[in-house]
Design a protein around this motif. Structure first.
Motif, PDB file in Angstrom:
ATOM      1  N   LYS A 148       0.839  -1.207   0.000  1.00 21.09           N
ATOM      2  CA  LYS A 148       0.000   0.000   0.000  1.00 21.09           C
ATOM      3  C   LYS A 148       0.870   1.251   0.000  1.00 21.09           C
ATOM      4  CE  LYS A 148      -3.510   2.469   2.602  1.00 21.09           C
ATOM      5  NZ  LYS A 148      -2.979   3.446   3.525  1.00 21.09           N
ATOM      6  N   LEU A 150      -6.798  -2.024   7.613  1.00 19.62           N
ATOM      7  CA  LEU A 150      -5.924  -1.731   6.474  1.00 19.62           C
ATOM      8  C   LEU A 150      -6.650  -1.977   5.151  1.00 19.62           C
ATOM      9  CD1 LEU A 150      -3.118  -0.831   5.560  1.00 19.62           C
ATOM     10  CD2 LEU A 150      -2.350  -3.204   5.843  1.00 19.62           C
ATOM     11  N   SER A 170      -8.907   0.857   4.286  1.00 14.74           N
ATOM     12  CA  SER A 170      -8.129   1.968   3.740  1.00 14.74           C
ATOM     13  C   SER A 170      -7.777   1.728   2.272  1.00 14.74           C
ATOM     14  CB  SER A 170      -6.857   2.159   4.568  1.00 14.74           C
ATOM     15  OG  SER A 170      -6.017   3.124   3.995  1.00 14.74           O
ATOM     16  N   TYR A 228     -10.874   2.260   0.182  1.00 11.94           N
ATOM     17  CA  TYR A 228     -11.151   3.694  -0.005  1.00 11.94           C
ATOM     18  C   TYR A 228     -10.240   4.280  -1.083  1.00 11.94           C
ATOM     19  CZ  TYR A 228     -14.419   4.161   3.920  1.00 11.94           C
ATOM     20  OH  TYR A 228     -15.510   4.061   4.751  1.00 11.94           O
ATOM     21  N   HIS A 229      -8.969   3.912  -1.061  1.00 14.56           N
ATOM     22  CA  HIS A 229      -8.039   4.408  -2.086  1.00 14.56           C
ATOM     23  C   HIS A 229      -8.421   3.923  -3.487  1.00 14.56           C
ATOM     24  CE1 HIS A 229      -5.401   5.575   1.264  1.00 14.56           C
ATOM     25  NE2 HIS A 229      -4.839   6.380   0.391  1.00 14.56           N
ATOM     26  N   ALA A 266     -15.290  -0.759   1.588  1.00 14.65           N
ATOM     27  CA  ALA A 266     -14.587  -0.132   2.718  1.00 14.65           C
ATOM     28  C   ALA A 266     -15.521   0.015   3.909  1.00 14.65           C
ATOM     29  CB  ALA A 266     -14.023   1.216   2.300  1.00 14.65           C
ATOM     30  N   GLN A 319     -15.256  -1.558   7.726  1.00 12.23           N
ATOM     31  CA  GLN A 319     -15.339  -0.754   8.950  1.00 12.23           C
ATOM     32  C   GLN A 319     -16.452  -1.262   9.861  1.00 12.23           C
ATOM     33  OE1 GLN A 319     -15.499   3.371   7.616  1.00 12.23           O
ATOM     34  NE2 GLN A 319     -13.322   3.555   8.135  1.00 12.23           N
TER      35      GLN A 319
END
Length: 173
Positions: free
Chosen positions: A107, A135, A138, A141-142, A149, A153
């Motif tokens: 990442k 992780l 994240s 999301y990227h 994502a 969560q």
């Protein structure tokens, strides 16, 4: 016992004594390294973990803790952390912590596809691995995978609530 209740200094004294009594006891070296890592004594942690590895070079956990020490030491030690991680993975290609660490590095290097693949595999192997889910969220999301994502969560919130519930419940024997 003191180590388990976070009384690291008395535990360190005990582990040092155990190492003096039997320098070949890899577990004593490992526990001394672990306790030293917990107190922030990274030099003692590194020395002790290397001694544990010298005594028992087939223990994946020892390499993972050594990699943790190198990560705490900073960017200048990333190569050493990668080497320790690779040794752990050579011993156990399915090692969760090692694969999570590889994903974190992927990442950071911008290789989101590799990070995603590693993390999805880790979570398939251990659905309760919270830090891998964080992780992965994240990474999603990227990659603009908002729903995926959000799902990660939500899973993290559920797992953390379950862990808190277990901590509050009296231990049954």
């Amino acid at each position: 016992a003191r180590f388990r209740i976070n009384q690291y200094q008395p535990a360190i004294v005990s582990f040092k004594r155990a190492v003096q009594l039997d320098p070949r006891m890899d577990l004593a070296h490992f526990l001394l390294g672990n306790a030293s890592l917990s107190t922030g004594d990274l030099e003692q942690a590194e020395t002790s973990l290397k001694a544990a590895i010298f005594q028992n070079p087939n223990q994946v956990l020892y390499y993972n803790y050594l990699a943790r020490v190198y990560e705490k030491k900073g960017d200048a030690f990333e190569g050493a952390a990668r080497e320790a991680t690779q040794k752990a993975l050579n011993l156990d290609p399915k090692d969760l912590e090692g694969r999570e660490r590889l994903a974190k590095w992927a990442k950071e290097e911008g290789d989101l596809a590799r990070a995603r693949a590693l993390l999805e595999e880790v979570i398939r192997d251990d659905p309760s691995f919270i830090s891998a889910r964080v992780l992965l969220a994240s990474v999603y999301y990227h990659l603009n995978l908002r729903q995926e994502a959000d799902d990660q969560q939500q899973a993290v919130r559920i797992l953390e609530a379950e862990a808190q519930k277990r901590q509050r419940s009296p231990t049954q024997r």
